[in-house]
Design a protein around this motif. Structure first.
Motif, PDB file in Angstrom:
ATOM      1  N   GLU A   1      12.514   4.551   2.799  1.00 41.19           N
ATOM      2  CA  GLU A   1      11.310   5.207   2.287  1.00 41.19           C
ATOM      3  C   GLU A   1      10.054   4.465   2.713  1.00 41.19           C
ATOM      4  N   VAL A   2      10.093   3.142   2.616  1.00 42.11           N
ATOM      5  CA  VAL A   2       8.929   2.341   3.019  1.00 42.11           C
ATOM      6  C   VAL A   2       8.654   2.526   4.505  1.00 42.11           C
ATOM      7  N   THR A   3       9.698   2.467   5.313  1.00 42.05           N
ATOM      8  CA  THR A   3       9.534   2.651   6.758  1.00 42.05           C
ATOM      9  C   THR A   3       8.938   4.016   7.061  1.00 42.05           C
ATOM     10  N   THR A   4       9.454   5.047   6.411  1.00 35.07           N
ATOM     11  CA  THR A   4       8.946   6.409   6.620  1.00 35.07           C
ATOM     12  C   THR A   4       7.477   6.501   6.245  1.00 35.07           C
ATOM     13  N   ARG A   5       7.113   5.902   5.118  1.00 36.90           N
ATOM     14  CA  ARG A   5       5.720   5.961   4.673  1.00 36.90           C
ATOM     15  C   ARG A   5       4.804   5.214   5.637  1.00 36.90           C
ATOM     16  N   LEU A   6       5.246   4.077   6.133  1.00 34.99           N
ATOM     17  CA  LEU A   6       4.428   3.324   7.084  1.00 34.99           C
ATOM     18  C   LEU A   6       4.248   4.095   8.386  1.00 34.99           C
ATOM     19  N   LEU A   7       5.333   4.693   8.882  1.00 35.62           N
ATOM     20  CA  LEU A   7       5.260   5.429  10.140  1.00 35.62           C
ATOM     21  C   LEU A   7       4.510   6.752  10.014  1.00 35.62           C
ATOM     22  N   SER A   8       4.423   7.287   8.801  1.00 32.71           N
ATOM     23  CA  SER A   8       3.731   8.561   8.605  1.00 32.71           C
ATOM     24  C   SER A   8       2.229   8.380   8.434  1.00 32.71           C
ATOM     25  N   GLY A   9       1.773   7.147   8.444  1.00 35.89           N
ATOM     26  CA  GLY A   9       0.347   6.890   8.367  1.00 35.89           C
ATOM     27  C   GLY A   9      -0.198   6.736   6.963  1.00 35.89           C
ATOM     28  N   SER A  10       0.661   6.516   5.990  1.00 34.92           N
ATOM     29  CA  SER A  10       0.173   6.288   4.622  1.00 34.92           C
ATOM     30  C   SER A  10      -0.690   5.032   4.599  1.00 34.92           C
ATOM     31  N   ALA A  11      -1.629   5.014   3.678  1.00 39.07           N
ATOM     32  CA  ALA A  11      -2.510   3.858   3.546  1.00 39.07           C
ATOM     33  C   ALA A  11      -1.692   2.624   3.168  1.00 39.07           C
TER      34      ALA A  11
END
Length: 127
Positions: free
Chosen positions: A56-66
């Motif tokens: 989940e963290v990896t996905t959020r980082l790669l999706s451009g989340s702040a």
């Protein structure tokens, strides 16, 4: 060893026999297997939750989340997955000599936010 099994007084008032002992040894072994299987199952579930959280963290980082949003989530997930009352995430200053608790989640989070820790500090008692 997971525990002890204590017996007193048979229903019919008779003495315990070798057959009684054999049944109890088998019962104890079966109970031990059940406890160990439950422990292994829980460990596997905990490991799966950590893997899921990491994804989940990896996905959020790669999706451009702040980054602040992601780090807030990381702190919360670390507290939840570890079963801790409080989790903190401290970030280093530019010189790397101090850490500032930037993210906190759980009991007392508001009280520790912003605390500054010295990186070179050693606990005198050998913490």
């Amino acid at each position: 060893m997971f525990g002890n099994l204590y017996l007193t007084n048979k229903r019919d008032g008779g003495e315990f026999t070798e057959d009684d002992e054999a049944v109890l040894v088998a019962l104890g072994a079966a109970a031990a297997v059940a406890v160990e299987n439950a422990r292994l199952y829980e460990a596997a579930r905990r490991q799966q939750r950590w893997i899921q959280a990491s994804a989940e963290v990896t996905t959020r980082l790669l999706s451009g989340s702040a980054p602040a949003e992601v780090l807030t989530g990381v702190t919360r997930q670390a507290r939840e997955l570890s079963g801790a009352d409080l989790a903190v995430l401290a970030l280093p200053d530019e010189g790397g000599r101090r850490l500032t608790i930037t993210y906190a989640d759980g009991d007392g989070a508001a009280a520790v936010g912003g605390l500054v820790l010295s990186v070179g500090h050693r606990c005198p008692a050998g913490c």
